[in-house]
Design an enzyme around this catalytic site. Sequence first.
Site, PDB file in Angstrom:
ATOM      1  NE  ARG A  46      -8.955   2.795   3.524  1.00 43.57           N
ATOM      2  CZ  ARG A  46      -9.036   2.737   4.732  1.00 43.57           C
ATOM      3  NH1 ARG A  46     -10.291   2.599   5.369  1.00 43.57           N
ATOM      4  NH2 ARG A  46      -8.185   2.799   5.657  1.00 43.57           N
TER       5      ARG A  46
ATOM      6  CB  CYS B 276      -7.176   6.530   3.745  1.00 42.92           C
ATOM      7  SG  CYS B 276      -6.009   6.205   2.502  1.00 42.92           S
TER       8      CYS B 276
END
Lengths: 294, 160
Positions: A257, A252
Amino acid sequence: MAEPRNEDPFSQYAHPERLVTTEWLAEQIETGNVGGPDGVAVLESDEDVLLYDTGHIPGALKLDWHQDLNDPVMRDYVDGERFASVMSERGVARDTTVVIYGDKNNWWAAYALWVMSLFGHEDVRLLDGGRSKWVAEGRELTKDVPTVTGADYPVVERDDAPIRAFKEDVLAHLGKPLVDVRSPGEYSGELLHMPDYPQEGAMRGGHIPGARSVPWARAANEDGTFKSRPELEAIYLQEQGLSPSEPTVAYCRIGERSSHTWFVLRHLLGFDDVRNYDGSWTEWGNSVRVPVER
Amino acid sequence: MAPASAIPETADLPPALAEIARDFAELSPPERLELLLEFSEGLPDLPERYVGATASMEQVQECQSPLFLLVEVGDEPATEASERRVNLFFSAPPEAPTTRGFAGILHEGLDGLTVEEVLAVPDDAPYRFSLAEAVSPLRLRGMVGMLSRIKRQTALKSQV
């Protein structure tokens, strides 16, 4: 270690032991099984460093991704010695069952779980739905910080290779399955940073060549819990053509994430070989002469 | 940047902000978090006229959680623009206590100052609260973003 759960809503997943429900955790608290040398250790890992202090799940201790898990100087994780003291201070021994939860759909909780996995901690689980589900269900929060008897966590060397990819690994991996979990605007290169996070920008926009765009949130329900296995398979396997038997890398912007997606692929869908590229776009998008696709 | 434990430079800060900086400097890092939490809890609610009106406020993009701020500059015609009073309004959700804490510091330190005083606040003031160690420098950038927007709105609205 904690006993397995009686009713298991997670048996559909490849590694059901990696998730617990809010009900299960509430029961552990009620029966006095949280904390103590043989109990479950509950850790809260949030983006907001003060959120724990405003009230947390009874018996939980704070584990801050920035202060506790990142090396204070180098862009890397803490070493074995520091990790051992972080765990020992929280009463966590090598065989303790650890349940992690946090804000923002468990991003930082998944990140903490992944970092604990770098050190090979065997029994570490996520609270499905995280902090927001616990709060939404009106369950108890407290400001009391539990006193713990320190444990004696051994100094274990971090073993990055199986689940962590570095830039060089990704360069060698080009042409094989990659998952970009950022927002569509970041993937396409229109945005040089995540909406609302301009301080973590990059010199170049776009994505790693060949990466599939699967924003992390597609794996989550409205209430922050994970989608069912058939729903996840429809997205990652049928729609994106990923395969549990092929080596896969997720990334990410700074790796948090993608820890969430790493968790989905590794533990819910049972991918054998999936690595999180934590350097992610803040490294790739600032690197000289690496290929970028827009 | 000086280590968090060093005594911060406060001579060029407005008195209220300087006092806050000294208060933080005297505490241990865990106590600094407690004080930040107090600022978070002490952040005044929006007055009636701005409730539900965040669309008319400015969002601080540097904050990791939604924060809206609005600057009011007094418009007494007899007063020199630089002498007019500045009032600050913030809106941030309770689940973003760090962001609220930053806003609380700036509110207590700057609300009610004159335009001239607000514009003279050094841009690196957010680094004077000894919070880098307890909060992390990355998170502190949210307060830098708030301060720069406060100064920009103050300049615009006072036409200085």
